[in-house]
Design an enzyme around this catalytic site. Sequence first.
Site, PDB file in Angstrom:
ATOM      1  NE  ARG A  88       9.569  23.287  18.217  1.00 15.72           N
ATOM      2  CZ  ARG A  88       8.810  22.242  18.541  1.00 15.72           C
ATOM      3  NH1 ARG A  88       8.609  21.910  19.778  1.00 15.72           N
ATOM      4  NH2 ARG A  88       8.259  21.519  17.578  1.00 15.72           N
ATOM      5  NE  ARG A 127       2.056  14.118  13.123  1.00 15.84           N
ATOM      6  CZ  ARG A 127       3.137  14.597  13.737  1.00 15.84           C
ATOM      7  NH1 ARG A 127       4.116  13.794  14.094  1.00 15.84           N
ATOM      8  NH2 ARG A 127       3.254  15.885  13.946  1.00 15.84           N
TER       9      ARG A 127
END
Length: 214
Positions: A88, A127
């Site tokens: 990342r 979500r």
Amino acid sequence: MKLILLGAPGAGKGTQAKLIANHFGIPHISTGDIFRTNIKNGTELGIKAKEYMDKGALVPDELTVDLVLDTLSSPECSGGYVLDGFPRTINQAEALDAALAKKGDAIDSVIDIEVDDEAIIERMSGRRVCPACGASFHVVNIPPAKEGICDACGAQLIIRKDDEPETVKARLATYHKQTQPLIGYYTERGKNVRIDGMQDMESVFDQIKEKLAK
Ligand code: AMP
């Protein structure tokens, strides 16, 4: 086959990583899942990681890189793997490249799933996850049969702390600043495979299979 999945939080990396892992019979390595398991088990790593995750920030490289490199050197990963959520940062990518190069090895492809920020916010705000079994739902796209209840085990669904609106914005900002530069890094090395992530799950997976076959 050694693959990396790149993309903003909510771009569908986790879903596609599971499909790829099944299709090619390789392990799915998710750093987010590793950290969440550690948080659930109350380990020292989990306690440290949670502090950063709850803010939408990245867990420091000192806590992340060795953890992943150790996992990748296990026998289960000898035939390849799909990395979801790692690297990342450029620093993580360089550490991974260096560790692989030492063994005369390299990543094969980096699958970059592109999704607009607005769509990301819409996806993540809906979500819902099951705290008991880990199943994942979406109030619009994948609704559970009974609102707020897990189809798989019947537990009450929750919003992950890092899916709350303020955290989502912070995670997106973190992505643009620290992770997006990896697209350039892997493009320069001829590894980046761009995928249009604005389509449904099956179409995104079809694109991935088609591009990997080339
Ligand atoms: P994910 O489930 O991949 O979206 O990851 C959830 C959170 O875990 C991220 O927002 C970060 O705080 C942390 N995390 C996961 N992977 C990494 C990584 N490679 N480097 C640093 N932090 C990470």
